[in-house]
Design an enzyme around this catalytic site. Structure first.
Site, mmCIF file in Angstrom:
data_model
loop_
_atom_site.group_PDB
_atom_site.id
_atom_site.type_symbol
_atom_site.label_atom_id
_atom_site.label_comp_id
_atom_site.label_asym_id
_atom_site.label_seq_id
_atom_site.Cartn_x
_atom_site.Cartn_y
_atom_site.Cartn_z
ATOM 1 N N GLU A 144 0.822 -1.223 0.000
ATOM 2 C CA GLU A 144 0.000 0.000 0.000
ATOM 3 C C GLU A 144 0.850 1.265 0.000
ATOM 4 O O GLU A 144 0.412 2.298 -0.481
ATOM 5 C CB GLU A 144 -0.928 -0.014 1.220
ATOM 6 C CG GLU A 144 -1.987 1.060 1.193
ATOM 7 C CD GLU A 144 -3.081 0.811 2.221
ATOM 8 O OE1 GLU A 144 -3.492 1.786 2.866
ATOM 9 O OE2 GLU A 144 -3.508 -0.343 2.388
ATOM 10 N N TYR B 188 -0.193 -4.232 14.194
ATOM 11 C CA TYR B 188 -1.121 -3.445 13.364
ATOM 12 C C TYR B 188 -2.052 -2.621 14.251
ATOM 13 O O TYR B 188 -2.791 -3.165 15.073
ATOM 14 C CB TYR B 188 -1.925 -4.396 12.484
ATOM 15 C CG TYR B 188 -2.847 -3.721 11.504
ATOM 16 C CD1 TYR B 188 -2.343 -3.062 10.394
ATOM 17 C CD2 TYR B 188 -4.229 -3.754 11.692
ATOM 18 C CE1 TYR B 188 -3.188 -2.450 9.481
ATOM 19 C CE2 TYR B 188 -5.084 -3.144 10.783
ATOM 20 C CZ TYR B 188 -4.561 -2.497 9.679
ATOM 21 O OH TYR B 188 -5.401 -1.885 8.785
ATOM 22 N N ASP C 190 -2.528 -3.033 3.039
ATOM 23 C CA ASP C 190 -2.804 -3.158 4.468
ATOM 24 C C ASP C 190 -3.907 -4.176 4.725
ATOM 25 O O ASP C 190 -4.881 -4.281 3.963
ATOM 26 C CB ASP C 190 -3.198 -1.813 5.071
ATOM 27 C CG ASP C 190 -1.993 -0.894 5.262
ATOM 28 O OD1 ASP C 190 -0.868 -1.313 4.908
ATOM 29 O OD2 ASP C 190 -2.172 0.231 5.758
#
Length: 695
Positions: free
Chosen positions: A8, A313, A104
């Site tokens: 990304e 994350y 992502d």
């Protein structure tokens, strides 16, 4: 065949190149080695087409052309990143590559991926790299065990449904209410109900009338000479006086009299460690402890994840770990040993039993687990704010190894002259997990009058009223929302819903998601609907006007909550995306119809705004707005505008007029966003764009 890994962001692409190792050659927009190609999107390379892309006449905002409902949605490259899109498209067309999609791991990352694949015409099978942390070890493990691309088809369906439904509501409602009422009103599926919550609170505060009341306290003396204080109460719903005279009468009645301890209650209370962080809870805690905005916390957590590899994350909704991930706990504890002041906490954690189901539960983990530290040792390169967020997460992680905090809670009921007084006390017996977590200001214990150590007492013992005190107080209005409290309300928006079935269904599906709530708050501030004043958020007059104008189906959290629930059900395979979009089209038509039926409110503000000059793009008048100078032709699609505040320097109306007339104006006192240093420069206007001239 070569593996084409598409990420990304360029930074993640570089991380993957470093994790794979070997000899990579840097090319324009990608890296290539003998076995791998690593390229990247730059956020959204592809976006939904605008109304004028379907029909040129739709560029002009008119009520008569609404609602705008495409038969099928079309895509186009983002004009700001079209070069990188062409590079990615060319790489995807190569016959010698197999795609590993590494955008992502979440709804938005899946949307970015699928829109690129749709527009580029890619229809071959692919694999999905699904990462919860970007350490080299995690990247190598993910690449060795990628998911089949179709494993995330339902997530992609939910992402595309969200994107298309936001387009329908946003474009149609914004155009409808703007054209009807003569001022620009930006309306969104999540932002408008969120604004509605803040406006409703402000109305409560404005309409609130403070009322005085009185509370009666008595100091009792035991036979051994020890003193404790009690508060008068009649029952759990009546513990104060509306009239001062009523309180004074009881005060006179009991002063100097003998009473009896009629009830004693003593019990041990335990408080378990808090659950691990998800993003929403981290944002609330950082706002409460440090005053960070939600977007500021997300930005820092993202840097700790991507740049420093210290956190997992961050955009997660979940607060638990899986059994498989729990096997990595020793390596994560080892990394924390190097943190100053953590040695004793880590030593305790290593000797403690394995955390139980309160923290490790596969059934309570979705695409991502809770936000926790990685196995990378932190360095001294962290900024002060990065260190604060890292410490919050690390300490919360360590706290799960500690036992519950233990308290002794005591309650005494004293009766004197038929009047009853309640006394409460709370003593900490063992801090447990609170050794690790530093409490926020005012969090140590719940109430001041509960922090007292009560004397030994016996039921039936007689006591004397030494002193009685009648305290005057007043009712307080509800508090304005901070970002932390607004995030909590957005997360639990189901409480605004009256229907019990829907309320139950909305549990876990509030306004927006952990990944989007910060951006929603920032958007409301940017468009001039909310203002920050210190830590609190206050609606502007324009924000209040908008909520007065829009119908309840637009401003109510119920509609958005139903929407979020439906999107989650699409992701779970329980709702058909086509059925969902049919409902959204019906809702869009209803909103436009309601806007058209409204009576126009107020005067046309466009006519009262000062004209600054002519637009360099379309020739319409440029007008002064509260926070910017902008083209009056925005309804016809002109996007020209510039802020009144540029790099912390106010641009006056005279400077703005000069810039539009001559194309250049000298300004003193800009502050560099990178260095913080002051500088002078000319603003130059060319082809509708403003730039600096230092000559």
């Amino acid at each position: 065949m070569k593996q084409l890994i598409l990420t990304e962001k360029p930074s993640v692409g570089r991380d993957i190149v470093n994790a794979i190792g070997g000899r990579f050659e840097k090319r324009d927009g990608y890296f290539e080695s003998e076995r791998h190609i690593v390229s990247w999107a730059i956020g959204h390379l592809v976006e939904l087409c605008e109304p004028e892309d379907y029909q040129p006449n739709l560029k002009r905002w008119q009520l008569s052309t609404l609602p705008i409902i495409p038969t099928s949605f079309k895509l186009k490259p983002n004009p700001n990143t079209i070069k990188q899109y062409q590079i990615v498209k060319q790489l995807l067309s190569r016959p010698d590559v197999e795609l590993i999609a590494g955008t992502d791991a979440g709804r938005e990352g899946e949307l970015i991926l699928r829109y690129i694949l749709h527009l580029s015409g890619y229809n071959r099978p692919f694999k999905r790299l699904w990462l919860s942390e970007t350490t080299p070890e995690a990247i190598r493990k993910g690449l060795a065990n990628p998911l089949p691309g179709q494993a995330k088809d339902l997530l992609a369906a939910a992402a595309e449904s969200r994107s298309q439904s936001d387009w329908l509501i946003g474009i149609n409602a914004t155009r409808a209410f703007t054209k009807k009422h003569g001022d620009l009103y930006s309306i969104g599926r999540v932002q408008t109900p969120t604004l509605g919550i803040v406006v409703a609170r402000e109305k409560e505060i404005k309409n609130f009338t403070s009322v005085p009341y009185w509370e009666l306290y008595a100091d009792f003396v035991t036979a051994s000479g020890q003193i404790y204080r009690g508060k008068w109460y009649k029952n759990k719903n009546l513990n104060r006086f509306e009239q001062e005279s009523d309180g004074l009468a009881i005060k006179e009645k009991i002063t100097g009299q003998v009473g009896t301890i009629t009830k004693t209650e003593e019990k041990n209370v335990s408080e378990p460690p808090p659950l691990l962080f998800n993003l929403n809870d981290l944002q609330k805690e950082a706002n409460k402890k440090f005053g960070f905005t939600a977007s500021q916390t997300l930005e820092i957590a993202q840097a700790l994840y991507e740049k420093h590899k210290l956190l997992t994350y961050p955009r997660t909704e979940f607060k638990h770990l899986t059994k498989e991930l729990a096997k990595t706990i020793p390596a994560r504890l080892a990394a924390l040993e190097s943190v100053s002041g953590y040695a004793s906490y880590v030593a305790f954690a290593k000797s403690a039993p394995k955390p139980g189901k309160r923290f490790i539960d596969d059934a309570k983990v979705g695409d991502h687990h809770a936000l926790i530290p990685t196995s990378v040792k932190p360095s001294s390169k962290l900024t002060a704010n990065e260190a604060k967020i890292y410490n919050l997460v690390a300490r919360r992680f360590l706290a799960m190894f500690y036992p519950a905090a233990q308290y002794k809670q005591t309650k005494i009921t004293t009766s004197v002259c038929t009047e009853t007084f309640q006394t409460s006390g709370k003593i900490e017996l063992s801090p447990g997990w609170k050794e690790v977590l530093t409490p926020s200001k005012g969090e140590e214990l719940s109430k001041t009058d509960e922090e007292v150590l009560l004397p030994p007492i016996i039921k039936g013992e007689q006591v004397t009223v030494d002193k009685a005190e009648l305290q005057q107080k007043k009712t307080e209005p509800p508090k304005r929302y901070t970002e932390g409290t607004l995030l909590a309300v957005m997360e639990g928006a189901g409480r605004f819903v009256e229907d019990k079935v829907l309320k139950d269904a909305m549990k876990g599906h509030g306004l927006g998601t952990s990944a989007t709530r910060a951006a929603i708050i920032e958007r409301l501030i940017k468009v001039g609907y909310l203002e920050r004043k210190g830590k609190v958020l206050i609606p502007t007059p324009k924000g209040e006007t908008l909520i007065d104008l829009v119908p309840e189906i637009v401003s109510s959290p119920q509609m958005t909550g139903e929407w979020e629930k439906a999107l989650a059900d699409i992701e779970a395979g329980q709702v058909n995306p086509g059925d969902f979009m049919t409902r959204i089209v019906g809702l869009t038509k209803k909103i436009v119809e309601l806007a058209k039926e409204q009576k126009t409110k107020g005067t046309n503000q466009q006519q009262t705004r000062e004209i600054i000059g002519k637009c360099p793009l379309c020739g319409s008048d440029v007008l002064e707005y509260p926070k910017s100078y902008g083209c009056s032709g925005f309804r016809e699609g002109c996007s020209f505008s510039f802020g009144k505040l540029i790099l912390k320097q106010n641009i006056t109306t005279e400077q703005a007029k000069s810039l539009l007339t001559s194309g250049k104006v000298q300004v003193k006192g800009f502050i560099s966003s990178k260095t913080g240093k002051q500088f002078d420069a000319a603003l130059v206007l060319k082809n509708g764009k403003i730039s600096f001239d230092f000559s």
